[in-house]
Design a protein around this motif. Structure first.
Motif, short mmCIF file in Angstrom:
data_model
loop_
_atom_site.label_atom_id
_atom_site.label_comp_id
_atom_site.label_asym_id
_atom_site.label_seq_id
_atom_site.Cartn_x
_atom_site.Cartn_y
_atom_site.Cartn_z
N SER A 224 11.66 5.94 -32.88
CA SER A 224 12.27 5.69 -34.19
C SER A 224 11.89 4.29 -34.68
CB SER A 224 13.79 5.80 -34.11
OG SER A 224 14.33 4.72 -33.34
N LEU A 225 11.97 4.10 -35.97
CA LEU A 225 11.69 2.79 -36.54
C LEU A 225 12.65 1.75 -36.00
CD1 LEU A 225 10.14 1.02 -38.57
CD2 LEU A 225 11.77 1.76 -40.34
N GLU A 226 13.91 2.10 -35.87
CA GLU A 226 14.92 1.16 -35.37
C GLU A 226 14.62 0.74 -33.93
OE1 GLU A 226 16.66 3.64 -38.63
OE2 GLU A 226 15.51 4.06 -36.81
N GLU A 227 14.24 1.70 -33.09
CA GLU A 227 13.93 1.38 -31.70
C GLU A 227 12.69 0.50 -31.62
OE1 GLU A 227 13.86 1.66 -27.37
OE2 GLU A 227 15.32 1.46 -28.98
N CYS A 228 11.72 0.79 -32.46
CA CYS A 228 10.50 -0.02 -32.49
C CYS A 228 10.83 -1.47 -32.84
CB CYS A 228 9.52 0.57 -33.49
SG CYS A 228 8.04 -0.42 -33.73
N ILE A 229 11.63 -1.66 -33.88
CA ILE A 229 11.98 -3.01 -34.31
C ILE A 229 12.75 -3.75 -33.21
CG2 ILE A 229 13.39 -4.32 -35.95
CD1 ILE A 229 12.59 -2.24 -38.06
N ARG A 230 13.64 -3.04 -32.51
CA ARG A 230 14.36 -3.67 -31.39
C ARG A 230 13.38 -4.19 -30.35
NH1 ARG A 230 15.77 -2.74 -26.28
NH2 ARG A 230 14.68 -0.73 -26.24
N LYS A 231 12.32 -3.43 -30.07
CA LYS A 231 11.35 -3.84 -29.06
C LYS A 231 10.52 -5.04 -29.49
CE LYS A 231 10.89 0.74 -26.98
NZ LYS A 231 10.01 1.88 -26.67
N MET A 232 10.54 -5.33 -30.79
CA MET A 232 9.78 -6.46 -31.31
C MET A 232 10.64 -7.68 -31.58
SD MET A 232 7.46 -4.54 -34.17
CE MET A 232 6.23 -3.30 -33.75
N THR A 233 11.96 -7.53 -31.60
CA THR A 233 12.83 -8.61 -32.05
C THR A 233 13.91 -8.96 -31.02
OG1 THR A 233 14.18 -6.96 -33.24
CG2 THR A 233 12.44 -8.07 -34.49
N SER A 234 15.05 -8.31 -31.10
CA SER A 234 16.18 -8.70 -30.25
C SER A 234 15.88 -8.54 -28.77
CB SER A 234 17.43 -7.89 -30.62
OG SER A 234 17.23 -6.51 -30.40
#
Length: 312
Positions: free
Chosen positions: A226-236
């Motif tokens: 998911s887009l949300e999971e991807c962003i988590r892996k790049m940020t928080s």
């Protein structure tokens, strides 16, 4: 780790044991399985990490989203050549050169010995520019040399490690790893601007496209996560691993480091053949609450600061 190829599993065990005995977290930098005969080991690596995580041990990893790595051409040679910090002096010795040949041809080793998968690109001298874009096997043929001799002569002529692309990894493993919950997305590269960097020669495309590549190719096009999971892996996920709990999330009290992008158009453009291409789909960027990119154009602001974890 000590090995990413023939001794990948043994190196993983060593890292896990160090973390366990020292009671410290383990972060495997740039997780990969190098050389085709090692590709299937990635399944065993994942199984092992999942197993120790289930026992409570803190083991995670990061990766860049490409099936090729980038480092010096010097790494195709045995590590002992650099003994005492005298790599180039040692390399000039005919006895050392003969020993390199013997070790590579008779003993082999974990670095891929397929020169057709090795692409030196970081030539600085004009007389070597004709080799940019060619594989080591092609360069050796042009020079009418064995690839080991060509490697030695090029390194001595350049007097530097010669940045090289190694096409020794699996796209299948890249996709597999990106879906793991304990994986973080990284670049293993510094930021560059094509206005000045292009003149310095080709780079690994990860310098320009790592994050847009994942967002566009692996999320939007292939739907690996998911887009949300991807962003988590790049940020928080990244910030947390570095104990930077006031960065990496949109939350009251956190620093306003924000990227505004179009999920329908974001994609990388940089390739191995033409690396100096900016990604598209990134609209605005804020660093510490100050806009540095507005409608795709740099504002000239430089609000970045040296970032330290709480212990620093």
């Amino acid at each position: 780790m000590r090995s990413e190829a023939d001794e990948l599993l043994e190196a993983l065990e060593e890292a896990i044991e160090i973390g366990h005995r020292a009671d410290i977290p383990v972060e495997i930098y740039h997780l990969k399985a190098v050389a085709e005969h090692n590709y299937d080991k990635m399944h065993r690596v994942i199984e092992r990490i999942d197993g120790v995580r289930a026992t409570g041990q803190d083991v995670t990893a990061d990766m860049y989203p490409y099936p090729a790595s980038g480092t010096g051409l010097s790494t195709v040679l045995p590590t002992w050549v650099a003994a005492d910090g005298k790599f180039f002096d040692n390399l000039k010795d005919s006895d050392v050169q003969a020993q390199i040949h013997r070790e590579i041809e008779d003993i082999g080793g974990e670095i891929s010995r397929r020169p057709d998968q090795v692409a030196p690109v970081g030539f600085k001298k004009q007389e070597q520019q004709e080799y940019v874009g060619k594989r080591l096997s092609e360069i050796a043929d042009v020079r009418n040399q064995h690839w080991v001799d060509a490697t030695i002569d090029l390194l001595l002529a350049e007097g530097q490690r010669i940045f090289t692309i190694y096409h020794t990894m699996s796209e299948e493993n890249t996709r597999l790893q990106l879906q793991l919950p304990w994986i973080k997305v990284s670049t293993d590269a510094g930021g560059v601007d094509p206005e000045w960097a292009k003149a310095e020669g080709p780079l690994h495309p990860r310098s320009y496209g790592s994050y847009p590549r994942v967002l566009g190719r692996y999320v939007r096009e292939e739907r690996l996560m998911s887009l949300e999971e991807c962003i988590r892996k790049m940020t928080s996920s990244v910030a947390n691993r570095l104990s930077l709990f006031d960065r990496g999330r949109l939350q009251l009290g956190c620093f306003a480091d924000v990227v505004v992008f179009d999920p329908d158009t974001v994609i990388d453009r940089s390739t191995f053949d033409d690396s100096h291409q900016l990604s598209v789909g990134i609209r605005d960027v804020f660093v510490n609450g100050v806009g540095v990119l507005e409608e795709g154009k740099h504002t000239g602001a430089t609000p970045g600061v040296f970032v330290k974890d709480p212990g620093g």
